[in-house]
Design an enzyme around this catalytic site. Sequence first.
Site, PDB file in Angstrom:
ATOM      1  CG  ASP A 273      -2.147   0.942   0.976  1.00 56.03           C
ATOM      2  OD1 ASP A 273      -2.453   1.257  -0.198  1.00 56.03           O
ATOM      3  OD2 ASP A 273      -2.771   1.354   1.957  1.00 56.03           O
ATOM      4  N   GLY A 274       0.293   2.318  -0.491  1.00 58.33           N
ATOM      5  CA  GLY A 274       0.951   3.616  -0.487  1.00 58.33           C
ATOM      6  C   GLY A 274      -0.012   4.667   0.016  1.00 58.33           C
TER       7      GLY A 274
ATOM      8  CD  GLU B  60      -1.253   2.223  -3.533  1.00 60.18           C
ATOM      9  OE1 GLU B  60      -0.858   1.039  -3.404  1.00 60.18           O
ATOM     10  OE2 GLU B  60      -2.220   2.689  -2.902  1.00 60.18           O
TER      11      GLU B  60
ATOM     12  CG  ASP C 263      -5.205  -0.464  -1.712  1.00 57.14           C
ATOM     13  OD1 ASP C 263      -4.260  -0.004  -2.392  1.00 57.14           O
ATOM     14  OD2 ASP C 263      -5.459  -0.065  -0.560  1.00 57.14           O
TER      15      ASP C 263
ATOM     16  CG  HIS D 204      -9.403   2.403   3.117  1.00 57.50           C
ATOM     17  ND1 HIS D 204      -8.443   2.859   3.988  1.00 57.50           N
ATOM     18  CD2 HIS D 204      -9.089   2.927   1.902  1.00 57.50           C
ATOM     19  CE1 HIS D 204      -7.597   3.636   3.324  1.00 57.50           C
ATOM     20  NE2 HIS D 204      -7.957   3.690   2.071  1.00 57.50           N
TER      21      HIS D 204
ATOM     22  CG  ASP E 228      -4.591   2.645   4.809  1.00 58.32           C
ATOM     23  OD1 ASP E 228      -4.308   3.366   3.829  1.00 58.32           O
ATOM     24  OD2 ASP E 228      -5.302   3.027   5.753  1.00 58.32           O
TER      25      ASP E 228
END
Length: 146
Positions: A9-10, A47, A69, A123, A133
């Site tokens: 994740d970023g 990301e 994601d 999320h 995240d």
Amino acid sequence: MKKVQLITDGACLGNPGPGGWSAILRFEEQKKELWGCEKQTTNNRMELTAAIEGLRALREKCQVEVVTDSEYVLKGITTWIDGWKRKGWMTAAKKPVINQDLWKLLDEQVNRHQATWTWTKGHASHADNNRCDELATRAAREQSKS
């Protein structure tokens, strides 16, 4: 060959602004968390960096399931990248590929492994994605304070 799951994740505060990335590597019962930050960046760059750094952390060739994601990363690496390379890193609109430096690094890392790509809703109910995240956002916040 080891089977590894890489969750990435970023995050970015401002976009552009201070950003953070994170990656979780899972192999059998082992779990390793990685994260980092940049002073001035974008969410898409973070990301991409998460995937690059996660793959880079693998010292030997592995079967890797990369879970992201980011539809940008997923579509870029599974659909768009071959066309970009054929066209000299130009888009269908004949413009230079944005984040070309990172796409080239990601391509290099992916080619070291047998990689498959899986999208997960951000999320939501994926515990490791939520942890990524949290780590990426924390890294971005820490960067914004310095």
